[in-house]
Design a protein around this motif. Sequence first.
Motif, short mmCIF file in Angstrom:
data_model
loop_
_atom_site.label_atom_id
_atom_site.label_comp_id
_atom_site.label_asym_id
_atom_site.label_seq_id
_atom_site.Cartn_x
_atom_site.Cartn_y
_atom_site.Cartn_z
N ALA A 139 0.84 -1.20 0.00
CA ALA A 139 0.00 0.00 0.00
C ALA A 139 0.88 1.25 0.00
O ALA A 139 2.11 1.17 0.05
CB ALA A 139 -0.93 -0.02 1.21
N LEU A 148 -6.08 0.89 5.92
CA LEU A 148 -5.44 0.03 4.92
C LEU A 148 -6.12 0.19 3.57
O LEU A 148 -5.45 0.28 2.53
CB LEU A 148 -5.48 -1.43 5.38
CG LEU A 148 -4.89 -2.46 4.41
CD1 LEU A 148 -3.44 -2.17 4.09
CD2 LEU A 148 -5.05 -3.87 4.99
N GLN A 152 -4.33 1.42 0.14
CA GLN A 152 -4.29 0.59 -1.07
C GLN A 152 -4.82 1.36 -2.27
O GLN A 152 -4.26 1.29 -3.37
CB GLN A 152 -5.07 -0.71 -0.87
CG GLN A 152 -4.41 -1.70 0.07
CD GLN A 152 -3.13 -2.31 -0.50
OE1 GLN A 152 -2.61 -1.88 -1.54
NE2 GLN A 152 -2.61 -3.32 0.18
N THR A 326 2.33 -2.03 5.52
CA THR A 326 1.28 -2.87 4.93
C THR A 326 1.23 -4.24 5.59
O THR A 326 0.16 -4.73 5.98
CB THR A 326 1.50 -3.03 3.42
OG1 THR A 326 1.58 -1.74 2.80
CG2 THR A 326 0.38 -3.83 2.78
#
Length: 397
Positions: A139, A148, A152, A326
């Motif tokens: 990410a 998250l 992304q 990530t």
Amino acid sequence: MLEKQVLKKLLASAFDVPVMVTYWDGTSENYGEGLPAIHIKLNTKLNMKDLTKTPTLVLAEAYMNKDIEIEGSIQELITSAYRKHDSFLTNQDGFKGLLSKFVHSHGEKESKADIHSHYDIGNDFYEKWLDSTMTYSCAYWIREDMTLEEAQMAKVHHILDKLDSKPGQSLLDIGCGWGTLIITAAQEYGLKSTGVTLSEEQYAFVVNRIKELHLEELVTVKLVDYRELGDMTFDFVTSVGMFEHVGKENLGLYFKKVNEYLKPRGRALIHGITGQHEGAGVDPFIAKYIFPGGYIPNVAENMQHIMNAQLQLDDLEPLRRHYQRTLEEWYKNYMPVFDETVAAYGEPFARMWDLYLQGCAASFESGNIDVIQFLMTKGPSGTNLPMSRSYIYKNEK
């Protein structure tokens, strides 16, 4: 007793943080100065001959089978070992001679089998701990407080913004995963997008997603090897987390195919795990259990292949800290579903993924590996790009 004496000597210089080790005979030993925050329990004797040859594989299998138990952070433990340059756990000089044992032929048949072993575990497994975009790669954290999913999507936008595309142009994504990039390229950038994958699970997921979103006119996904696209050409080629899977012997062909699939003056954004130092490029645990057939090239290898493929570099961006973050987020998501994973796949499998996620986070944290985005042009570098790199960041908030 000899095994224990040898192991004690090895462990005495393995870490730079204090560690307690409890041996199979019930005795315990503290290594390092200070109060240990990590406790390693050795429930059975280890094969010392194998341990000194392929330590990461032997210890990983012992952890999977609960012959070793660890209380405390595995990520911290492994990062500590990487900082100790003389640690037997991370000194791979003795392993380099065994490289051929873990690197196998990577023709189309082998590639399909390797991809199937990892990505066709089942979409339901990945859905448990990935975010809703089903993105299984590094990410991009513009802000510390991003979720998250936001990070992304920021990565996808970062890639597509680097291409500086215009609506109506075409894009090929080699190794398209669960399709977030090609779908975003169509929906938000107006690109006619094609994705290729060898994973049947991913293919079925993307086909269904395209239908749900009524994007059949703009998005196509193919269940085909990236080498078998014939004479198709595109304005842009992207490939995220793919070159690590093609095999050492196919890296040159991979970049040549990127060139072949680009129209004249077309651009490619290749994002993947690499190293900024010399190394074996393969870890035996990863090669046997996680990514069979995989190989991590260093930057110099990739650049040589890029030049050989007659591509010119526009931009190179390391994202090491982003992948560490990530993996840490994935691990946070994974642990609440650990028991579900045990029930579905067995405890060795569940412990293997626990170790893999923490171990990879440690490898990025220590700088043992990196992830880099290579932006390239088929033709003179910078063709049709703005003179300043500021265009890349104009939409980042």
